[in-house]
Scaffold this motif. Structure first.
Motif, short mmCIF file in Angstrom:
data_model
loop_
_atom_site.label_atom_id
_atom_site.label_comp_id
_atom_site.label_asym_id
_atom_site.label_seq_id
_atom_site.Cartn_x
_atom_site.Cartn_y
_atom_site.Cartn_z
N THR A 1 3.37 8.85 -7.48
CA THR A 1 4.09 10.13 -7.56
C THR A 1 5.28 10.04 -8.51
O THR A 1 5.59 11.01 -9.21
N THR A 2 5.92 8.87 -8.57
CA THR A 2 7.04 8.70 -9.52
C THR A 2 6.54 8.81 -10.95
O THR A 2 7.15 9.48 -11.79
N SER A 3 5.42 8.15 -11.25
CA SER A 3 4.84 8.22 -12.59
C SER A 3 4.42 9.64 -12.93
O SER A 3 4.68 10.14 -14.04
N ASP A 4 3.82 10.34 -11.96
CA ASP A 4 3.39 11.73 -12.18
C ASP A 4 4.59 12.64 -12.44
O ASP A 4 4.53 13.54 -13.28
N VAL B 1 0.83 -1.21 0.00
CA VAL B 1 0.00 0.00 0.00
C VAL B 1 0.87 1.26 0.00
O VAL B 1 0.62 2.21 -0.76
N LEU B 2 1.90 1.27 0.84
CA LEU B 2 2.81 2.42 0.91
C LEU B 2 3.55 2.62 -0.41
O LEU B 2 3.80 3.75 -0.84
N ASN B 3 3.89 1.51 -1.04
CA ASN B 3 4.62 1.59 -2.30
C ASN B 3 3.76 2.14 -3.43
O ASN B 3 4.28 2.72 -4.38
N GLU B 4 2.45 1.97 -3.32
CA GLU B 4 1.55 2.50 -4.35
C GLU B 4 1.65 4.02 -4.44
O GLU B 4 1.54 4.60 -5.53
N ASP B 5 1.85 4.68 -3.29
CA ASP B 5 2.03 6.14 -3.28
C ASP B 5 3.31 6.52 -4.00
O ASP B 5 3.36 7.53 -4.71
N GLY C 1 10.29 2.38 -12.18
CA GLY C 1 10.52 1.81 -13.50
C GLY C 1 11.69 2.47 -14.19
O GLY C 1 12.34 3.37 -13.65
N ALA C 2 11.95 2.04 -15.40
CA ALA C 2 13.07 2.61 -16.17
C ALA C 2 12.59 3.87 -16.86
O ALA C 2 12.02 3.83 -17.95
N HIS C 3 12.81 5.01 -16.22
CA HIS C 3 12.39 6.29 -16.78
C HIS C 3 13.60 7.18 -17.04
O HIS C 3 14.61 7.08 -16.37
N HIS C 4 13.47 8.05 -18.01
CA HIS C 4 14.50 9.04 -18.30
C HIS C 4 15.89 8.42 -18.39
O HIS C 4 16.79 8.76 -17.64
N THR C 5 16.05 7.51 -19.32
CA THR C 5 17.36 6.90 -19.52
C THR C 5 18.27 7.80 -20.35
O THR C 5 19.47 7.58 -20.41
N SER D 1 7.69 15.81 -16.18
CA SER D 1 9.03 16.11 -16.71
C SER D 1 9.03 16.04 -18.23
O SER D 1 9.68 16.84 -18.90
N GLY D 2 8.29 15.07 -18.77
CA GLY D 2 8.19 14.97 -20.23
C GLY D 2 7.52 16.19 -20.83
O GLY D 2 7.94 16.69 -21.88
N LYS D 3 6.48 16.69 -20.16
CA LYS D 3 5.81 17.91 -20.63
C LYS D 3 6.76 19.11 -20.57
O LYS D 3 6.78 19.95 -21.47
#
Length: 236
Positions: free
Chosen positions: A61-64, A53-57, A221-225, A69-71
Protein backbone atom coordinates in the motif's frame (compact mmCIF):
# COMPACT_ATOMS: atom_id res chain seq x y z
CA UNK A 1 32.41 -29.76 -34.92
CA UNK A 2 31.92 -26.05 -34.28
CA UNK A 3 35.27 -25.22 -35.88
CA UNK A 4 34.30 -27.05 -39.07
CA UNK A 5 31.39 -24.66 -39.58
CA UNK A 6 32.02 -21.47 -41.52
CA UNK A 7 33.00 -18.41 -39.48
CA UNK A 8 29.69 -16.48 -39.58
CA UNK A 9 27.67 -19.51 -38.49
CA UNK A 10 30.28 -20.37 -35.85
CA UNK A 11 29.93 -16.92 -34.26
CA UNK A 12 26.15 -17.31 -34.11
CA UNK A 13 26.46 -20.73 -32.45
CA UNK A 14 28.95 -19.40 -29.89
CA UNK A 15 26.63 -16.49 -29.09
CA UNK A 16 23.69 -18.84 -28.66
CA UNK A 17 25.79 -21.04 -26.38
CA UNK A 18 26.86 -18.03 -24.26
CA UNK A 19 23.28 -16.77 -23.97
CA UNK A 20 22.01 -20.19 -22.85
CA UNK A 21 24.95 -20.54 -20.43
CA UNK A 22 24.26 -17.12 -18.89
CA UNK A 23 20.55 -17.88 -18.59
CA UNK A 24 21.27 -21.17 -16.82
CA UNK A 25 23.85 -19.49 -14.58
CA UNK A 26 21.48 -16.65 -13.75
CA UNK A 27 18.68 -19.08 -12.97
CA UNK A 28 20.98 -21.08 -10.72
CA UNK A 29 22.07 -17.98 -8.81
CA UNK A 30 18.44 -16.83 -8.43
CA UNK A 31 17.36 -20.23 -7.09
CA UNK A 32 20.33 -20.30 -4.70
CA UNK A 33 19.47 -16.97 -3.10
CA UNK A 34 15.74 -17.80 -3.14
CA UNK A 35 16.38 -21.06 -1.28
CA UNK A 36 18.79 -19.28 1.05
CA UNK A 37 16.14 -16.68 1.84
CA UNK A 38 13.55 -19.41 2.45
CA UNK A 39 16.01 -21.25 4.67
CA UNK A 40 16.56 -18.13 6.77
CA UNK A 41 12.82 -17.52 7.06
CA UNK A 42 12.18 -21.16 8.01
CA UNK A 43 14.38 -20.67 11.07
CA UNK A 44 12.51 -17.57 12.23
CA UNK A 45 10.01 -17.72 15.11
CA UNK A 46 6.36 -18.00 13.93
CA UNK A 47 5.58 -14.54 15.35
CA UNK A 48 8.33 -12.93 13.27
CA UNK A 49 7.08 -14.79 10.19
CA UNK A 50 3.62 -13.37 10.81
CA UNK A 51 5.09 -9.88 11.21
CA UNK A 52 6.78 -10.26 7.82
CA UNK A 53 3.43 -11.20 6.25
CA UNK A 54 1.69 -8.22 7.88
CA UNK A 55 4.47 -5.93 6.75
CA UNK A 56 3.99 -7.01 3.14
CA UNK A 57 0.57 -5.29 3.19
CA UNK A 58 2.23 -2.10 4.42
CA UNK A 59 4.91 -2.31 1.73
CA UNK A 60 2.35 -2.79 -1.04
CA UNK A 61 0.00 0.00 0.00
CA UNK A 62 2.93 2.37 0.65
CA UNK A 63 4.32 1.69 -2.82
CA UNK A 64 0.86 2.14 -4.37
CA UNK A 65 0.41 5.46 -2.54
CA UNK A 66 3.65 6.93 -3.83
CA UNK A 67 3.03 5.70 -7.38
CA UNK A 68 -0.43 7.31 -7.35
CA UNK A 69 1.00 10.48 -5.76
CA UNK A 70 3.52 10.70 -8.59
CA UNK A 71 0.70 10.49 -11.14
CA UNK A 72 -1.21 13.20 -9.27
CA UNK A 73 1.88 15.42 -9.33
CA UNK A 74 2.05 15.00 -13.11
CA UNK A 75 -1.63 15.79 -13.62
CA UNK A 76 -1.32 18.81 -11.34
CA UNK A 77 0.89 20.54 -13.87
CA UNK A 78 -1.76 20.27 -16.61
CA UNK A 79 -5.02 21.62 -15.29
CA UNK A 80 -6.54 23.74 -18.05
CA UNK A 81 -8.73 20.92 -19.40
CA UNK A 82 -11.80 19.67 -17.60
CA UNK A 83 -10.78 16.08 -18.39
CA UNK A 84 -7.56 16.60 -16.42
CA UNK A 85 -9.59 17.82 -13.45
CA UNK A 86 -11.84 14.75 -13.69
CA UNK A 87 -8.77 12.47 -13.79
CA UNK A 88 -7.28 14.21 -10.75
CA UNK A 89 -10.54 13.89 -8.78
CA UNK A 90 -10.71 10.16 -9.52
CA UNK A 91 -7.05 9.72 -8.59
CA UNK A 92 -7.56 11.51 -5.28
CA UNK A 93 -10.44 9.14 -4.51
CA UNK A 94 -8.15 6.18 -5.23
CA UNK A 95 -5.42 7.73 -3.08
CA UNK A 96 -7.76 8.23 -0.15
CA UNK A 97 -8.69 4.55 -0.30
CA UNK A 98 -5.01 3.55 -0.44
CA UNK A 99 -4.16 5.79 2.52
CA UNK A 100 -6.94 4.16 4.55
CA UNK A 101 -5.76 0.67 3.60
CA UNK A 102 -2.18 1.61 4.48
CA UNK A 103 -3.19 2.86 7.93
CA UNK A 104 -5.27 -0.28 8.54
CA UNK A 105 -2.22 -2.40 7.63
CA UNK A 106 -0.02 -0.35 9.99
CA UNK A 107 -2.54 -0.65 12.82
CA UNK A 108 -2.75 -4.40 12.23
CA UNK A 109 1.03 -4.76 12.60
CA UNK A 110 1.38 -2.52 15.66
CA UNK A 111 -1.55 -4.23 17.39
CA UNK A 112 0.00 -7.61 16.62
CA UNK A 113 3.23 -6.48 18.29
CA UNK A 114 1.28 -5.20 21.29
CA UNK A 115 -0.61 -8.50 21.59
CA UNK A 116 2.68 -10.43 21.70
CA UNK A 117 4.58 -8.21 24.14
CA UNK A 118 5.26 -11.05 26.57
CA UNK A 119 6.70 -13.25 23.80
CA UNK A 120 8.98 -10.45 22.60
CA UNK A 121 10.32 -9.95 26.12
CA UNK A 122 10.66 -13.70 26.73
CA UNK A 123 12.64 -14.24 23.52
CA UNK A 124 14.61 -11.01 23.97
CA UNK A 125 13.42 -9.65 20.60
CA UNK A 126 13.26 -6.09 21.89
CA UNK A 127 14.07 -4.64 18.45
CA UNK A 128 10.47 -5.52 17.50
CA UNK A 129 9.23 -2.70 19.74
CA UNK A 130 11.19 -0.22 17.62
CA UNK A 131 8.83 -0.96 14.71
CA UNK A 132 5.84 0.01 16.80
CA UNK A 133 7.73 3.02 18.13
CA UNK A 134 8.31 4.23 14.56
CA UNK A 135 4.71 3.91 13.36
CA UNK A 136 3.26 5.52 16.49
CA UNK A 137 5.74 8.39 16.52
CA UNK A 138 4.27 11.91 16.47
CA UNK A 139 5.99 12.84 13.18
CA UNK A 140 4.67 9.75 11.37
CA UNK A 141 1.15 10.15 12.77
CA UNK A 142 1.03 13.87 11.91
CA UNK A 143 2.32 13.15 8.41
CA UNK A 144 -0.59 10.75 7.89
CA UNK A 145 -3.12 13.31 9.16
CA UNK A 146 -1.64 16.09 7.03
CA UNK A 147 -1.85 13.89 3.94
CA UNK A 148 -5.54 13.21 4.62
CA UNK A 149 -6.16 16.97 5.03
CA UNK A 150 -4.16 17.75 1.89
CA UNK A 151 -6.17 15.31 -0.23
CA UNK A 152 -9.47 16.61 1.19
CA UNK A 153 -8.57 20.26 0.44
CA UNK A 154 -7.31 19.35 -3.02
CA UNK A 155 -10.46 17.39 -3.83
CA UNK A 156 -12.71 20.23 -2.63
CA UNK A 157 -10.87 22.71 -4.86
CA UNK A 158 -11.05 20.43 -7.88
CA UNK A 159 -14.73 19.60 -7.43
CA UNK A 160 -15.62 23.28 -7.15
CA UNK A 161 -13.53 24.05 -10.24
CA UNK A 162 -15.12 21.18 -12.16
CA UNK A 163 -18.66 22.19 -11.25
CA UNK A 164 -18.06 25.86 -12.09
CA UNK A 165 -15.54 25.44 -14.88
CA UNK A 166 -17.40 27.59 -17.40
CA UNK A 167 -18.14 30.36 -14.86
CA UNK A 168 -14.48 30.47 -13.84
CA UNK A 169 -12.60 29.92 -17.09
CA UNK A 170 -14.90 31.42 -19.71
CA UNK A 171 -17.34 33.82 -18.07
CA UNK A 172 -14.88 34.80 -15.32
CA UNK A 173 -17.71 35.46 -12.90
CA UNK A 174 -16.47 37.59 -9.99
CA UNK A 175 -18.49 35.61 -7.48
CA UNK A 176 -17.13 32.27 -8.66
CA UNK A 177 -13.59 33.59 -8.98
CA UNK A 178 -13.68 34.87 -5.39
CA UNK A 179 -14.92 31.49 -4.18
CA UNK A 180 -12.25 29.80 -6.25
CA UNK A 181 -9.60 31.96 -4.55
CA UNK A 182 -10.88 30.88 -1.14
CA UNK A 183 -10.75 27.17 -2.02
CA UNK A 184 -7.35 27.58 -3.63
CA UNK A 185 -5.85 29.28 -0.56
CA UNK A 186 -7.21 26.50 1.67
CA UNK A 187 -5.60 23.98 -0.65
CA UNK A 188 -2.25 25.81 -0.63
CA UNK A 189 -2.23 26.02 3.17
CA UNK A 190 -2.96 22.28 3.39
CA UNK A 191 -0.26 21.53 0.79
CA UNK A 192 2.31 23.73 2.55
CA UNK A 193 1.48 22.07 5.86
CA UNK A 194 1.80 18.61 4.34
CA UNK A 195 5.18 19.45 2.85
CA UNK A 196 6.41 20.64 6.26
CA UNK A 197 5.23 17.45 7.96
CA UNK A 198 6.72 15.39 5.15
CA UNK A 199 10.15 16.97 5.70
CA UNK A 200 9.91 16.34 9.44
CA UNK A 201 8.89 12.73 8.82
CA UNK A 202 11.83 12.19 6.46
CA UNK A 203 14.30 13.70 8.95
CA UNK A 204 12.87 11.56 11.74
CA UNK A 205 12.99 8.39 9.64
CA UNK A 206 16.62 9.02 8.61
CA UNK A 207 17.69 9.43 12.24
CA UNK A 208 15.56 6.48 13.34
CA UNK A 209 17.13 4.12 10.80
CA UNK A 210 20.59 5.16 11.96
CA UNK A 211 19.63 4.31 15.55
CA UNK A 212 17.74 1.13 14.66
CA UNK A 213 19.25 -0.33 11.45
CA UNK A 214 17.89 -3.78 12.32
CA UNK A 215 14.29 -2.70 11.66
CA UNK A 216 14.97 -1.09 8.26
CA UNK A 217 13.19 -3.93 6.33
CA UNK A 218 9.98 -3.10 8.23
CA UNK A 219 10.03 0.65 7.45
CA UNK A 220 8.91 2.54 4.32
CA UNK A 221 11.50 3.28 1.66
CA UNK A 222 12.86 6.73 0.89
CA UNK A 223 9.97 8.27 -1.03
CA UNK A 224 9.02 11.86 -1.73
CA UNK A 225 12.13 13.51 -0.37
CA UNK A 226 11.25 16.68 -2.25
CA UNK A 227 8.22 18.98 -1.97
CA UNK A 228 4.97 18.11 -3.72
CA UNK A 229 4.14 19.96 -6.92
CA UNK A 230 1.35 22.43 -6.43
CA UNK A 231 -1.75 22.67 -8.55
CA UNK A 232 -1.06 26.02 -10.23
CA UNK A 233 -3.71 28.66 -9.86
CA UNK A 234 -5.57 29.49 -13.06
CA UNK A 235 -4.36 32.60 -14.90
CA UNK A 236 -7.55 34.49 -15.62
Amino acid sequence: MIFKIKKSSRIILVLIFLIIFLMVLGGGIFLYFLNKKKSVQDNLPPIIKQMIVLNEDIEKTTSDIYNASGKLDSISMVQSRITDIESAIKLIGDLRQLVEENQIAIDRLTEFIEDHTSFVHRKNLLWVFAIKEFYTNHHVVQHHKSRVNYLAAFETLLKYTHTNFQNIMELQSRQHMRSYDVYYMRYRRAADSHNRFNKKRISFQTAFVEDHPEVTPFLPGAHHTGPFKFWDKFSF
